[in-house]
Write an enzyme that holds these catalytic residues in place. Structure first.
Site, mmCIF file in Angstrom:
data_model
loop_
_atom_site.group_PDB
_atom_site.id
_atom_site.type_symbol
_atom_site.label_atom_id
_atom_site.label_comp_id
_atom_site.label_asym_id
_atom_site.label_seq_id
_atom_site.Cartn_x
_atom_site.Cartn_y
_atom_site.Cartn_z
ATOM 1 N N ARG A 108 -3.512 -11.845 9.745
ATOM 2 C CA ARG A 108 -4.458 -11.664 8.661
ATOM 3 C C ARG A 108 -5.480 -12.797 8.598
ATOM 4 O O ARG A 108 -5.168 -13.917 8.950
ATOM 5 C CB ARG A 108 -3.735 -11.597 7.319
ATOM 6 C CG ARG A 108 -2.881 -12.798 7.038
ATOM 7 C CD ARG A 108 -1.926 -12.530 5.918
ATOM 8 N NE ARG A 108 -1.023 -11.478 6.285
ATOM 9 C CZ ARG A 108 0.052 -11.663 7.040
ATOM 10 N NH1 ARG A 108 0.347 -12.856 7.489
ATOM 11 N NH2 ARG A 108 0.835 -10.658 7.339
ATOM 12 N N ASN B 137 -5.692 -9.468 -1.584
ATOM 13 C CA ASN B 137 -4.361 -9.044 -1.131
ATOM 14 C C ASN B 137 -3.561 -10.204 -0.563
ATOM 15 O O ASN B 137 -2.345 -10.297 -0.780
ATOM 16 C CB ASN B 137 -4.500 -7.925 -0.104
ATOM 17 C CG ASN B 137 -5.062 -6.678 -0.732
ATOM 18 O OD1 ASN B 137 -4.414 -6.037 -1.546
ATOM 19 N ND2 ASN B 137 -6.297 -6.350 -0.402
ATOM 20 N N ASP B 138 -4.214 -11.090 0.165
ATOM 21 C CA ASP B 138 -3.527 -12.289 0.649
ATOM 22 C C ASP B 138 -2.996 -13.115 -0.518
ATOM 23 O O ASP B 138 -1.858 -13.585 -0.499
ATOM 24 C CB ASP B 138 -4.486 -13.150 1.481
ATOM 25 C CG ASP B 138 -4.630 -12.656 2.905
ATOM 26 O OD1 ASP B 138 -3.603 -12.504 3.561
ATOM 27 O OD2 ASP B 138 -5.760 -12.422 3.337
ATOM 28 N N ILE B 139 -3.834 -13.306 -1.528
ATOM 29 C CA ILE B 139 -3.429 -14.128 -2.667
ATOM 30 C C ILE B 139 -2.303 -13.445 -3.435
ATOM 31 O O ILE B 139 -1.273 -14.055 -3.745
ATOM 32 C CB ILE B 139 -4.640 -14.410 -3.570
ATOM 33 C CG1 ILE B 139 -5.646 -15.308 -2.830
ATOM 34 C CG2 ILE B 139 -4.203 -15.057 -4.875
ATOM 35 C CD1 ILE B 139 -6.987 -15.452 -3.513
ATOM 36 N N GLY C 45 0.948 -13.533 -1.519
ATOM 37 C CA GLY C 45 1.636 -14.809 -1.605
ATOM 38 C C GLY C 45 2.383 -14.971 -2.913
ATOM 39 O O GLY C 45 3.510 -15.478 -2.950
#
Length: 427
Positions: A425, A168-170, A173
């Protein structure tokens, strides 16, 4: 090795991005923009982004998501530091941030404030949740995987399990960069910037969307992936004669006939109970044990060669470290050479796209803390004497400067607590 020729694609050349970020989501957004040619200035505390010092699964975060950037080390909680940032933002096209809701407003670097200074500014705000009842919650990648059904679908029944990377972070971004580019495109018509937002939870809901619709179509709650009814008759990991595991798939009726012919299972090819893919799905309980027995008669290398020769889907079970030697990545330029902040060389995966047939290289070495502070300040009109004073007073730091805060300080240390408290996060 990166292509450093003048022809290397840089479609965002001339766009300046000021990045306030840590961990993964914000740095990924800036990296995408930097890979596309933007001048990305990473604003760090004078002791450096604490992401640089993470251990365990976080040890690779900084190297992975901070290429093609310049580093400006500054204490933004000091009046001189804030003034420096305002000068920088007045000439910027994009600001990105991924800190706790309200953090940027507390130090006067929120969109409402900065847009008055620079109406053309595109402001990318990356959070745990988009505006709504959950907006004030502290979010982590793993938290939203639990909330949005991804962990439920990944693990065995009763054992929710996060995915094996910061999905989800990737993805957040990437969507942040996409929103920034869309806003820059719209600015060509309106002449004005805007605030755009992205969030972890909504990313993960999108990942779970196919299972939501599976339920809407069938009326049956989806089972976790290890217990699911597969859409394909043969879509599994098999153990070969040499004990090596390999994933094999047969997803069409044509592929099924080829498979049976290759491995001499004409009895299965002629079995009316297995005529279509849906028939084979319904027969998996008794069909798969037969196929596992057949596959155990061959080494994994033979199975891989046979599947490749006949265009059948297959995959070896690969560890991340083995990718450094992957023949396709090496031959296709999928890995680029990155010079680290310690002047070491490492291979990093490049963005999975080509522009005019070319990959987007790691054009700049990974910056040391504040490596570009002096050049950025000179570009803003600061004189060398002024820069020296700011260094002496601990407002800024360069790579050769002795930081005036503990270089091992965490993001929540008092000197930078307002700006750099970690509350959004972790990978």
């Amino acid at each position: 090795m990166p292509d450093e020729s003048p022809a290397a694609p840089t479609p965002l050349q001339g766009i300046r991005v000021v990045e306030f970020s840590h961990m993964v989501m914000g740095p990924m957004c800036g990296m995408v923009l930097g890979d596309l040619g933007a001048d990305v200035i990473k604003v760090e505390p004078v002791g450096g982004d604490a992401t640089r010092r993470l251990l365990g699964t976080g040890a690779g975060f900084f190297r992975t998501f901070n290429r093609n950037k310049r580093s400006l080390a500054v204490d933004v909680t000091r009046p001189e530091g804030r003034e420096l940032i305002l000068r920088l933002v007045s000439k910027a096209d994009v600001v990105t941030e991924n800190f706790k809701p309200g953090r940027m407003r507390q130090i006067g670097l929120d969109y409402a404030t900065l847009s008055r200074l620079n109406p053309a500014l595109v402001y990318v705000s990356l959070k745990g949740f988009l505006p709504g009842p959950y907006a004030a919650r502290t979010a982590l990648d793993e938290v939203v995987q639990m909330m949005a059904g991804l962990a439920y679908m990944t693990g065995p029944v009763g054992q929710p399990l996060r995915a094996g990377t910061s999905v989800n972070d990737i993805m957040g971004g990437v969507f942040g960069a996409l929103a920034a580019i869309a806003a820059l495109y719209e600015r060509k018509t309106t002449g004005r910037g805007q605030e755009v937002q992205g969030a972890l939870f909504e990313n993960c809901v999108l990942l779970a969307a196919q299972h939501m619709q599976q339920y809407a179509v069938t009326g049956v709650a989806p089972d976790p992936m290890p217990a699911r009814v597969s859409a394909w008759g043969i879509y599994d990991v098999f153990t070969a004669r040499d004990g090596v595991q390999i994933f094999l798939a047969v997803v069409s009726d044509t592929q099924w006939r080829i498979f049976c012919d290759v491995f001499g299972r004409h009895d299965l090819a002629d079995d009316a109970r297995l005529a279509t893919n849906n028939d084979r799905v319904l027969a998996r309980d008794w069909l798969l044990p037969l196929l596992r027995e057949t596959m155990q008669g061959f080494d994994a290398g033979y199975l891989a060669a046979a599947f490749e020769r006949h265009g059948l889907p297959f995959a070896p079970i690969v560890t991340p470290q083995a990718l450094f030697d992957d023949p396709h990545l090496l031959a296709s330029g999928g890995l680029g050479d990155l010079v680290t902040e310690n002047s070491e060389h490492t291979q990093v995966p490049l963005l999975p796209i080509t522009l005019a047939g070319q990959r987007l290289p790691a054009r700049l070495p990974l910056p040391a803390v504040g490596e570009n502070t002096h050049e950025i300040l000179r570009d803003l009109g600061y004189l060398d004497a002024q820069i020296s004073r700011l260094v002496t007073e601990g407002v800024v730091a360069g790579p050769a400067d002795e930081p005036h805060t503990d270089a091992t300080a965490d993001v929540g240390d008092p000197a930078n607590a307002v700006m750099w408290e970690d509350g959004t996060r972790r990978g």
